[in-house]
Design a protein around this motif. Structure first.
Motif, PDB file in Angstrom:
ATOM      1  N   GLY A  23      33.921  56.997  56.661  1.00 48.12           N
ATOM      2  CA  GLY A  23      34.097  55.553  56.482  1.00 48.12           C
ATOM      3  C   GLY A  23      34.954  55.074  57.848  1.00 48.12           C
ATOM      4  N   TRP A  24      35.956  55.909  58.248  1.00 45.71           N
ATOM      5  CA  TRP A  24      36.713  55.601  59.512  1.00 45.71           C
ATOM      6  C   TRP A  24      35.896  55.560  60.993  1.00 45.71           C
ATOM      7  CZ3 TRP A  24      42.063  54.664  59.877  1.00 45.71           C
ATOM      8  CH2 TRP A  24      42.610  54.395  61.086  1.00 45.71           C
ATOM      9  N   THR A  25      34.990  56.472  60.696  1.00 44.44           N
ATOM     10  CA  THR A  25      34.089  56.670  62.067  1.00 44.44           C
ATOM     11  C   THR A  25      32.962  55.562  62.105  1.00 44.44           C
ATOM     12  OG1 THR A  25      32.852  58.503  60.959  1.00 44.44           O
ATOM     13  CG2 THR A  25      34.905  59.030  62.573  1.00 44.44           C
ATOM     14  N   HIS A  26      32.612  54.973  60.904  1.00 41.07           N
ATOM     15  CA  HIS A  26      31.656  54.071  61.046  1.00 41.07           C
ATOM     16  C   HIS A  26      31.949  52.672  60.560  1.00 41.07           C
ATOM     17  CE1 HIS A  26      29.370  57.866  60.373  1.00 41.07           C
ATOM     18  NE2 HIS A  26      28.303  57.384  60.743  1.00 41.07           N
ATOM     19  N   GLY A  30      39.920  47.156  63.622  1.00 39.98           N
ATOM     20  CA  GLY A  30      40.151  45.792  63.257  1.00 39.98           C
ATOM     21  C   GLY A  30      39.539  45.167  62.060  1.00 39.98           C
ATOM     22  N   ALA A  31      38.429  46.128  61.303  1.00 42.18           N
ATOM     23  CA  ALA A  31      37.779  45.647  60.424  1.00 42.18           C
ATOM     24  C   ALA A  31      38.646  45.175  59.267  1.00 42.18           C
ATOM     25  CB  ALA A  31      36.516  46.548  60.119  1.00 42.18           C
ATOM     26  N   GLN A  32      38.138  44.236  58.374  1.00 42.57           N
ATOM     27  CA  GLN A  32      38.873  43.897  57.028  1.00 42.57           C
ATOM     28  C   GLN A  32      37.893  44.540  56.118  1.00 42.57           C
ATOM     29  OE1 GLN A  32      42.078  42.420  56.367  1.00 42.57           O
ATOM     30  NE2 GLN A  32      42.250  43.528  58.443  1.00 42.57           N
ATOM     31  N   PRO A  43      35.642  41.355  45.552  1.00 49.33           N
ATOM     32  CA  PRO A  43      36.696  41.791  46.130  1.00 49.33           C
ATOM     33  C   PRO A  43      37.727  40.441  46.227  1.00 49.33           C
ATOM     34  CG  PRO A  43      34.808  41.386  47.614  1.00 49.33           C
ATOM     35  CD  PRO A  43      34.463  41.299  46.255  1.00 49.33           C
ATOM     36  N   ASP A  44      38.682  40.957  45.709  1.00 49.07           N
ATOM     37  CA  ASP A  44      39.849  39.981  45.598  1.00 49.07           C
ATOM     38  C   ASP A  44      40.981  40.353  46.603  1.00 49.07           C
ATOM     39  OD1 ASP A  44      41.044  42.061  44.276  1.00 49.07           O
ATOM     40  OD2 ASP A  44      41.246  41.147  42.285  1.00 49.07           O
ATOM     41  N   ARG A  45      41.122  41.344  47.377  1.00 51.39           N
ATOM     42  CA  ARG A  45      41.915  41.721  48.452  1.00 51.39           C
ATOM     43  C   ARG A  45      41.239  42.507  49.594  1.00 51.39           C
ATOM     44  NH1 ARG A  45      45.921  45.315  49.863  1.00 51.39           N
ATOM     45  NH2 ARG A  45      45.924  46.634  48.286  1.00 51.39           N
ATOM     46  N   TYR A  46      41.466  42.400  50.789  1.00 50.71           N
ATOM     47  CA  TYR A  46      40.957  43.246  51.974  1.00 50.71           C
ATOM     48  C   TYR A  46      42.130  43.864  52.399  1.00 50.71           C
ATOM     49  CZ  TYR A  46      36.548  40.655  51.218  1.00 50.71           C
ATOM     50  OH  TYR A  46      35.482  40.143  50.597  1.00 50.71           O
ATOM     51  N   GLY A  47      41.976  45.084  53.194  1.00 49.05           N
ATOM     52  CA  GLY A  47      43.062  45.809  53.989  1.00 49.05           C
ATOM     53  C   GLY A  47      42.378  46.301  55.086  1.00 49.05           C
ATOM     54  N   SER A  48      43.253  46.892  55.971  1.00 49.89           N
ATOM     55  CA  SER A  48      42.926  47.583  57.383  1.00 49.89           C
ATOM     56  C   SER A  48      42.182  48.865  57.191  1.00 49.89           C
ATOM     57  CB  SER A  48      44.178  47.721  58.078  1.00 49.89           C
ATOM     58  OG  SER A  48      44.701  48.778  57.535  1.00 49.89           O
ATOM     59  N   ARG A  49      41.646  49.559  58.176  1.00 45.17           N
ATOM     60  CA  ARG A  49      41.101  50.687  58.122  1.00 45.17           C
ATOM     61  C   ARG A  49      42.056  51.835  57.357  1.00 45.17           C
ATOM     62  NH1 ARG A  49      37.453  52.993  62.830  1.00 45.17           N
ATOM     63  NH2 ARG A  49      39.626  52.707  63.830  1.00 45.17           N
ATOM     64  N   ALA A  50      43.400  51.803  57.995  1.00 43.79           N
ATOM     65  CA  ALA A  50      44.233  52.753  57.511  1.00 43.79           C
ATOM     66  C   ALA A  50      44.312  52.374  55.806  1.00 43.79           C
ATOM     67  CB  ALA A  50      45.702  52.331  58.398  1.00 43.79           C
ATOM     68  N   PRO A  57      43.757  59.535  50.290  1.00 40.19           N
ATOM     69  CA  PRO A  57      44.280  60.909  50.406  1.00 40.19           C
ATOM     70  C   PRO A  57      45.786  61.220  50.165  1.00 40.19           C
ATOM     71  CG  PRO A  57      42.627  60.348  52.000  1.00 40.19           C
ATOM     72  CD  PRO A  57      42.883  58.947  51.078  1.00 40.19           C
ATOM     73  N   ALA A  58      46.523  60.209  50.688  1.00 41.20           N
ATOM     74  CA  ALA A  58      47.945  60.327  50.582  1.00 41.20           C
ATOM     75  C   ALA A  58      48.573  59.938  49.086  1.00 41.20           C
ATOM     76  CB  ALA A  58      48.641  59.358  51.492  1.00 41.20           C
ATOM     77  N   PHE A  59      47.813  59.523  48.380  1.00 43.59           N
ATOM     78  CA  PHE A  59      48.147  59.558  46.863  1.00 43.59           C
ATOM     79  C   PHE A  59      47.814  60.983  46.153  1.00 43.59           C
ATOM     80  CE2 PHE A  59      47.889  54.835  45.878  1.00 43.59           C
ATOM     81  CZ  PHE A  59      49.157  54.592  46.444  1.00 43.59           C
TER      82      PHE A  59
END
Length: 228
Positions: A23-26, A30-32, A43-50, A57-59
């Motif tokens: 997903g990160w490489t494609h 700045g994509a939401q 969708p009811d919320r968007y976020g950054s690539r991070a 994975p952190a979870f």
């Protein structure tokens, strides 16, 4: 038990990591990206690539850390070990859910928003599957602070613990079967809402039942003036 759980987490982490990398490489910087959806699949919320590709994975790492510590920090750690089927079932459910969520986020980021009917049926089926697994194993849990139906009353009365978990097993199985039927044949998202409402009522009912059993258990533990 811990080795098995860590192996489960490692497999889930590899799968989630592959989804995250792809997903990160494609996606563009700045994509939401959609990271949360309502019951209609919108969708009811968007976020950054991070947020989209690193949080799950952190979870998973956090889940492994917490579950590995559980038998050592629980005052009734031996009972955690005796609850091995429930402990590992919970670990598997958590790891699979996080890896699956990462796959879903990656899919929506690259393929677009999912069909609302498919989304609702998937959520309902997932909830039903979790309840069926819990129904099969939860009666095997022994009193502890990490896995099982933990209320103030089940934790201070072994009788309340045993009876609540036996009833919990039956009710989770019944609700899980009903949820599976809704996922295949029932109306959505109404069926999803009904299933989630039933789950909330089930939890409240089991908590009330545990209090009733505790109240009538002569061997229950109560706070004495010396304990204050």
């Amino acid at each position: 038990m811990i080795r098995t759980g860590l192996l489960i987490t490692l497999v889930a982490l590899v799968i989630a990591g592959a989804f995250s990398w792809y997903g990160w490489t494609h996606t563009e910087p700045g994509a939401q990206i959609p990271v949360h959806f309502d019951l209609n699949g919108e969708p009811d919320r968007y976020g950054s690539r991070a947020e989209a590709f690193l949080v799950m994975p952190a979870f998973l790492v956090g889940l492994a850390f917490l579950m590995s510590l559980a038998p050592m920090i629980d005052p009734r750690g031996e009972n955690v070990r005796r609850s091995r089927p429930v402990f590992l079932a919970g670990w598997i459910i958590g790891a699979a859910a996080l890896a699956g969520a990462q796959g879903f986020v990656t899919w929506t980021a690259l393929a677009g928003e999912p069909d609302a009917d498919t989304m609702s049926r998937s959520v309902t089926g997932l909830l039903a599957g979790i309840m069926l697994v819990l129904g099969v194993v939860i009666a095997k849990a022994r009193p502890n602070f990490f896995v099982g139906i933990r209320t103030p009353w089940t934790l201070s009365s072994d009788l309340a613990w045993d009876k609540t978990h036996r009833w919990g097993s039956r009710l989770f199985l019944i609700t899980g079967l009903a949820g599976a039927a809704i996922a295949v044949w029932g109306p959505v998202p109404q069926g999803t809402i009904i299933l989630m409402t039933a789950l909330v009522l089930l939890v409240i009912g089991l908590a009330a039942y545990s209090f009733w059993v505790w109240k009538n258990d002569p061997a229950r533990e109560t706070l004495s003036p010396e304990d204050a």
